[in-house]
Design a protein around this motif. Structure first.
Motif, PDB file in Angstrom:
ATOM      1  N   THR A 262       0.830  -1.204   0.000  1.00 35.24           N
ATOM      2  CA  THR A 262       0.000   0.000   0.000  1.00 35.24           C
ATOM      3  C   THR A 262       0.871   1.263   0.000  1.00 35.24           C
ATOM      4  OG1 THR A 262      -0.101   0.140   2.426  1.00 35.24           O
ATOM      5  CG2 THR A 262      -1.760  -1.231   1.304  1.00 35.24           C
ATOM      6  N   ARG A 263       0.234   2.391  -0.371  1.00 30.55           N
ATOM      7  CA  ARG A 263       0.881   3.709  -0.286  1.00 30.55           C
ATOM      8  C   ARG A 263      -0.019   4.599   0.571  1.00 30.55           C
ATOM      9  NH1 ARG A 263       2.935   6.164  -5.889  1.00 30.55           N
ATOM     10  NH2 ARG A 263       3.977   7.575  -4.415  1.00 30.55           N
ATOM     11  N   PRO A 264       0.182   4.593   1.879  1.00 32.37           N
ATOM     12  CA  PRO A 264      -0.679   5.383   2.760  1.00 32.37           C
ATOM     13  C   PRO A 264      -0.535   6.885   2.503  1.00 32.37           C
ATOM     14  CG  PRO A 264       1.190   4.511   3.980  1.00 32.37           C
ATOM     15  CD  PRO A 264       1.213   3.858   2.635  1.00 32.37           C
ATOM     16  N   THR A 265      -1.547   7.642   2.912  1.00 31.36           N
ATOM     17  CA  THR A 265      -1.544   9.087   2.720  1.00 31.36           C
ATOM     18  C   THR A 265      -1.538   9.796   4.071  1.00 31.36           C
ATOM     19  OG1 THR A 265      -3.959   9.198   2.628  1.00 31.36           O
ATOM     20  CG2 THR A 265      -2.762   8.907   0.530  1.00 31.36           C
ATOM     21  N   PHE A 266      -1.176  11.065   4.024  1.00 32.11           N
ATOM     22  CA  PHE A 266      -1.162  11.899   5.223  1.00 32.11           C
ATOM     23  C   PHE A 266      -1.663  13.278   4.831  1.00 32.11           C
ATOM     24  CE2 PHE A 266       1.167  15.051   7.846  1.00 32.11           C
ATOM     25  CZ  PHE A 266       0.654  14.722   9.095  1.00 32.11           C
ATOM     26  N   ALA A 267      -2.679  13.774   5.555  1.00 29.72           N
ATOM     27  CA  ALA A 267      -3.265  15.075   5.254  1.00 29.72           C
ATOM     28  C   ALA A 267      -2.974  16.053   6.383  1.00 29.72           C
ATOM     29  CB  ALA A 267      -4.773  14.952   5.054  1.00 29.72           C
ATOM     30  N   MET A 268      -2.749  17.305   6.000  1.00 30.86           N
ATOM     31  CA  MET A 268      -2.503  18.362   6.981  1.00 30.86           C
ATOM     32  C   MET A 268      -3.231  19.624   6.546  1.00 30.86           C
ATOM     33  SD  MET A 268       1.134  19.974   8.232  1.00 30.86           S
ATOM     34  CE  MET A 268       1.199  21.313   9.430  1.00 30.86           C
ATOM     35  N   THR A 269      -3.950  20.245   7.467  1.00 31.63           N
ATOM     36  CA  THR A 269      -4.633  21.507   7.199  1.00 31.63           C
ATOM     37  C   THR A 269      -4.034  22.605   8.059  1.00 31.63           C
ATOM     38  OG1 THR A 269      -6.721  20.412   6.612  1.00 31.63           O
ATOM     39  CG2 THR A 269      -6.841  22.730   7.235  1.00 31.63           C
ATOM     40  N   VAL A 270      -3.666  23.699   7.432  1.00 38.74           N
ATOM     41  CA  VAL A 270      -3.140  24.858   8.154  1.00 38.74           C
ATOM     42  C   VAL A 270      -3.976  26.078   7.796  1.00 38.74           C
ATOM     43  CG1 VAL A 270      -0.782  24.017   8.399  1.00 38.74           C
ATOM     44  CG2 VAL A 270      -1.435  25.213   6.329  1.00 38.74           C
ATOM     45  N   ARG A 271      -4.035  27.007   8.705  1.00 37.13           N
ATOM     46  CA  ARG A 271      -4.855  28.207   8.550  1.00 37.13           C
ATOM     47  C   ARG A 271      -3.948  29.416   8.420  1.00 37.13           C
ATOM     48  NH1 ARG A 271      -9.922  28.448  12.370  1.00 37.13           N
ATOM     49  NH2 ARG A 271     -10.465  26.851  10.833  1.00 37.13           N
ATOM     50  N   ALA A 272      -4.215  30.248   7.412  1.00 40.42           N
ATOM     51  CA  ALA A 272      -3.390  31.436   7.180  1.00 40.42           C
ATOM     52  C   ALA A 272      -4.263  32.680   7.196  1.00 40.42           C
ATOM     53  CB  ALA A 272      -2.646  31.329   5.852  1.00 40.42           C
ATOM     54  N   PHE A 273      -3.840  33.667   7.988  1.00 38.42           N
ATOM     55  CA  PHE A 273      -4.486  34.972   8.009  1.00 38.42           C
ATOM     56  C   PHE A 273      -3.539  35.969   7.346  1.00 38.42           C
ATOM     57  CE2 PHE A 273      -6.458  32.724  11.503  1.00 38.42           C
ATOM     58  CZ  PHE A 273      -7.783  33.132  11.460  1.00 38.42           C
ATOM     59  N   PRO A 274      -3.761  36.317   6.084  1.00 35.63           N
ATOM     60  CA  PRO A 274      -2.895  37.326   5.451  1.00 35.63           C
ATOM     61  C   PRO A 274      -2.950  38.615   6.268  1.00 35.63           C
ATOM     62  CG  PRO A 274      -4.273  36.223   3.819  1.00 35.63           C
ATOM     63  CD  PRO A 274      -4.791  35.821   5.163  1.00 35.63           C
ATOM     64  N   ARG A 275      -1.814  38.982   6.861  1.00 35.72           N
ATOM     65  CA  ARG A 275      -1.832  40.066   7.842  1.00 35.72           C
ATOM     66  C   ARG A 275      -2.266  41.398   7.239  1.00 35.72           C
ATOM     67  NH1 ARG A 275       4.015  39.149   7.361  1.00 35.72           N
ATOM     68  NH2 ARG A 275       3.791  37.729   9.106  1.00 35.72           N
TER      69      ARG A 275
END
Length: 280
Positions: A262-275
């Motif tokens: 198998t080829r497992p996946t990894f997800a990441m969510t980040v939040r950006a506030f354009p200053r």
């Protein structure tokens, strides 16, 4: 015979341990890859609007394409935004302090003219612009002008004004000058591409030069929100002008199959506030 069995068992244990170690390395590599790319995108988005006359444009009677942070073409799978990543800027004390649209003019007594020349050359390529902004008789305004020549000997920048804010093109005090720059991100196949603007002659379809910053990705998504946390679809100028926050989700996979195929996946969510989106 006993020694042979012991040897076979030891070899099998070594194989299992080696495969487990290799699998763990592949998983850690995938996670680090996703984190690095997602963080880079978020960090650059936080700088969105830098060296763009965001404050001055607040005095315009309506949002104008030439001064928007989030660019046309941004959607759930791609983002384009203005950001002064090289931070090339300066001041011009004039004269002149009037920049009628379409009339060639020369910014004089430009501080940091050498930085502009280093970024664009003495004779810049077509489609590179600067912002000129400051105080007018009608509060504050800005001008977007194409650069045609730069002299570090005379500390001048020759320009042709192309667009302006609605508060006029004549300034009553020394003006700020900054280089217009833009960045894009998108997924192409399994690679995430980062683009930098090379020709901004078209406000709604700038030419970007792209390079790969990450591979082995299966997804890249952008979600846009206004200051009240309402979701926004950035398909109109009015909507793009309301963007306050961007959530980035990057999904990667291992560079090759694990031992189990198998080829497992990894997800990441980040939040950006354009200053600079919050400048009032």
């Amino acid at each position: 015979m006993l020694m042979l069995l012991v040897g076979m068992v030891a070899f099998r244990l070594f194989q299992q341990s080696d495969r487990s170690f290799r699998d763990q390395n592949l998983i850690v590599e995938m996670q680090q890859n996703v984190r690095a790319v997602a963080t880079q995108i978020a960090d650059e988005l936080k700088m969105g609007g830098q060296n763009v006359p965001i404050y001055n444009s607040r005095f315009d009677s309506a949002p104008l394409e030439a001064a928007q942070m989030i660019l046309n073409g941004s959607d759930g799978s791609r983002i384009l935004f203005r950001s002064g990543v090289t931070n090339v800027n300066g001041r011009s004390t004039g004269p002149p302090l009037a920049f009628p649209i379409g009339a060639p003019a020369t910014l004089t007594n430009v501080s940091n003219a050498a930085a502009f020349q280093a970024a664009l050359g003495a004779v810049p390529p077509p489609g590179r612009f600067v912002y000129i902004y400051g105080k007018t008789q009608n509060l504050w305004s800005w001008v977007r002008a194409e650069v045609t020549a730069i002299s570090t000997t005379l500390n001048t920048i020759a320009v042709t004004p192309a667009q302006s804010g609605t508060m006029g093109t004549t300034f009553t005090a020394p003006v700020s000058v900054s280089l217009e720059e833009a960045i894009s991100y998108r997924l192409n196949g399994d690679a995430i591409l980062r683009g930098v603007v090379t020709n901004f002659s078209s406000l709604t379809s700038p030419t970007m030069s792209e390079s790969t910053i990450g591979e082995n990705f299966t997804g890249l998504q952008f979600a846009y929100f206004d200051r009240n946390d309402n979701a926004i679809t950035p398909n109109t100028l009015a909507n793009r002008a309301q963007v306050w926050r961007v959530d980035i989700t990057a999904v990667g996979q291992t560079s090759r199959n694990l031992t189990n195929g198998t080829r497992p996946t990894f997800a990441m969510t980040v939040r950006a506030f354009p200053r600079n989106a919050g400048v009032e």
